[in-house]
Write an enzyme that holds these catalytic residues in place. Structure first.
Site, PDB file in Angstrom:
ATOM      1  N   HIS A 157     -35.932 -19.901  20.964  1.00 13.45           N
ATOM      2  CA  HIS A 157     -37.130 -20.745  20.848  1.00 13.45           C
ATOM      3  C   HIS A 157     -36.757 -22.149  20.334  1.00 13.45           C
ATOM      4  O   HIS A 157     -37.596 -22.859  19.790  1.00 13.45           O
ATOM      5  CB  HIS A 157     -38.185 -20.115  19.936  1.00 13.45           C
ATOM      6  CG  HIS A 157     -38.437 -18.666  20.214  1.00 13.45           C
ATOM      7  ND1 HIS A 157     -39.306 -18.239  21.179  1.00 13.45           N
ATOM      8  CD2 HIS A 157     -37.891 -17.547  19.671  1.00 13.45           C
ATOM      9  CE1 HIS A 157     -39.316 -16.914  21.219  1.00 13.45           C
ATOM     10  NE2 HIS A 157     -38.441 -16.473  20.326  1.00 13.45           N
ATOM     11  N   SER A 287     -25.687 -47.899  25.073  1.00 15.04           N
ATOM     12  CA  SER A 287     -26.965 -48.576  25.239  1.00 15.04           C
ATOM     13  C   SER A 287     -26.737 -50.070  25.251  1.00 15.04           C
ATOM     14  O   SER A 287     -25.909 -50.585  24.494  1.00 15.04           O
ATOM     15  CB  SER A 287     -27.919 -48.199  24.091  1.00 15.04           C
ATOM     16  OG  SER A 287     -29.046 -49.051  24.066  1.00 15.04           O
TER      17      SER A 287
END
Length: 486
Positions: A157, A287
């Site tokens: 999960h 980036s």
């Protein structure tokens, strides 16, 4: 002269794929394969007694099996006139092999070259993919063995669960790809030829050519299968081989996409947690604005390409479902796009996986630190079992540990403090029977179960991976790690 930068080019061939796969689905390879099929048909027909096919015709055909730029121009002009690509190439072949002009395509329909060529190209593409997939599995197997005993957090999960090992997770990735490899090998093994079946699959034209001799019709297809390396023809054809075959191939090939997306997704999460990263070059930029970033661009590319690959089976299923009666031409344009794109996408994904799995970086101390953050929770099941062994009610032990765990979790989440569950246990009289065991229980390697053994059995000597990769050993040893174009 127009620049290639003035015309749309698919990123698959220009950016992502290998020269081998790009070359396989090039127009030159496709149409040269048509010529080989026409030659194979003529040779077989001559062998079966068709006297109008001369040795000179065959020699001229053999001399011009590779379609030249001039041939393409001849075909382009003819197709503009006739609006039929196969007949345009029949004409272009006849121009350079005039002795064969009257017998090229004798008794055949267009699908003799289009369908048989597609089966040849798909078969050869499957061979390329299986080798590249084997290389990735080999990478993951070696990685799994190296890190088979390194404890790491498991996640169910996407929440921390009982510990596994770094190698155990990689073995799971490898197993998914092993299932893909098996599917591709099975599909490739069972792939058959269309052969020479006539316009509606009845072989009527060939029955006429052979003056009603049914045995020669069968022999013709036997000869064609021998020449082109297929085990046999499909038992029943219409104008085409059934488009169900394309769907079966697509399901196998596109399975790579689901496995790759799963693997790349896991790596992206692990990179977020700073546990494992894909290879990173010293001058690489993450980036344009945030210079500190180390974005997992290779895994993101794999993930993105996989998403596109996973869309393909639906189109093949719809194409098969819409083939009314013996054939409709609405299969043509979509298959011209989707068959090559499917194989090119899978090729690009395998290259990306090879590159990433060859150089995964493991941050052992970071993994250990994250394990220690959660380890107090990990030992709670063992605490319950130890208490039960001393006669304590399991339900009561579970409730006591649940309350303390929630309190400790609240401290971590609401106050930003370290996990203090062990201290809470030490200060709670209910747990006094196991206080003396706590120090010995706080060792991560105690909670990885059979992870290392599982990796050894699956990835080690004599295991399933070694056996499955045996046919690819020489390829794996000889090939270097895939270099991504950009």
């Amino acid at each position: 002269m127009a620049s290639p930068y003035d015309t749309y080019q698919t990123p698959l061939t220009g950016r992502y794929c290998s020269p081998e796969m790009c070359g396989l689905f090039s127009q030159r390879t496709r149409h040269s394969t048509w010529r080989k099929l026409w030659l194979g048909l003529a040779e077989s027909e001559k062998e079966l007694g068709i006297k109008t096919i001369t040795d000179e015709a065959l020699e001229q055909m053999k001399a011009h099996l590779t379609v030249t730029d001039e041939d393409f121009e001849t075909a382009r002009i003819e197709e503009k006139r006739r609006r039929h690509d196969v007949m345009a190439h029949v004409h272009a072949f006849g121009v350079v092999a005039p002795a064969a002009a009257g017998v090229i395509h004798y008794g055949a329909t267009s699908c003799f070259v289009t369908d048989n060529a597609e089966l040849i190209l798909m078969r050869d593409a499957l061979d390329l993919l299986s080798k590249k997939l084997a290389k990735v599995i080999s990478n993951l197997s070696a990685f799994a063995l190296k890190w088979k005993a390194e404890p790491t957090l498991a996640y169910t999960h996407l929440q921390a669960a009982q510990l596994i090992t770094v190698g155990k997770r990689a073995a799971q990735w490898a197993q998914d790809l092993m299932l893909d490899l098996h599917s591709i090998e099975q599909v490739r093994k069972e792939l058959h030829f269309r052969g020479a079946q006539g316009t509606t699959g009845t072989q009527a034209s060939f029955l006429e050519i052979f003056q009603g001799d049914s045995a020669k019709c069968d022999k013709l297809n036997e000869l064609l299968c021998e020449k082109f390396g297929f085990p046999g023809c499909y038992d029943v054809s219409t104008q085409t081989y059934t488009r169900k075959v394309d769907l079966i191939v697509a399901n196998a090939v596109c399975g790579i996409g689901s496995s790759a997306q799963k693997i790349a997704g896991d790596i992206r999460h692990l990179a977020h947690w700073k546990e494992i990263e894909e290879p990173w070059e010293s001058s690489q930029i993450g980036s344009s604005a945030m210079a500190y970033k180390r974005n997992p661009m290779r895994s993101e590319r794999i993930y993105s390409l996989s998403r596109e690959l996973l869309s393909k089976p639906a189109t093949f299923a719809n194409t098969h479902a819409d083939q009314w009666c013996e054939r409709t031409l609405d299969d043509s344009a979509v298959r011209r796009i989707d068959i090559p794109e499917m194989m090119l996408l899978a090729d690009a994904i395998c290259m990306g996986l090879d590159n990433v799995t060859s150089g995964l970086v493991v941050y052992k101390q970071r993994i250990s630190a994250r394990v220690q953050e959660e380890l107090p929770f990990m030992i709670t099941e063992s605490i319950i079992m130890k208490l039960c062994a001393q006669g304590v009610s399991r339900q009561e032990a579970h409730e006591q540990i649940r309350v303390l765990s929630n309190e400790a979790g609240s401290v971590v989440k609401n106050e930003g403090k370290p996990n203090d569950l062990v201290s809470r246990i030490r200060n709670n009289e209910f747990f006094k029977p196991i206080w003396g065991d706590l120090d010995g229980m706080l060792k991560a390697e105690l909670y990885t179960g059979r992870s290392a053994e599982i990796v050894d059995k699956y990835c080690g000597p004599g295991g399933p991976i070694e056996k499955a990769l045996a046919p690819y050993t020489s390829y794996i040893k000889s090939v270097s790690t895939a270099e991504l174009n950009v």
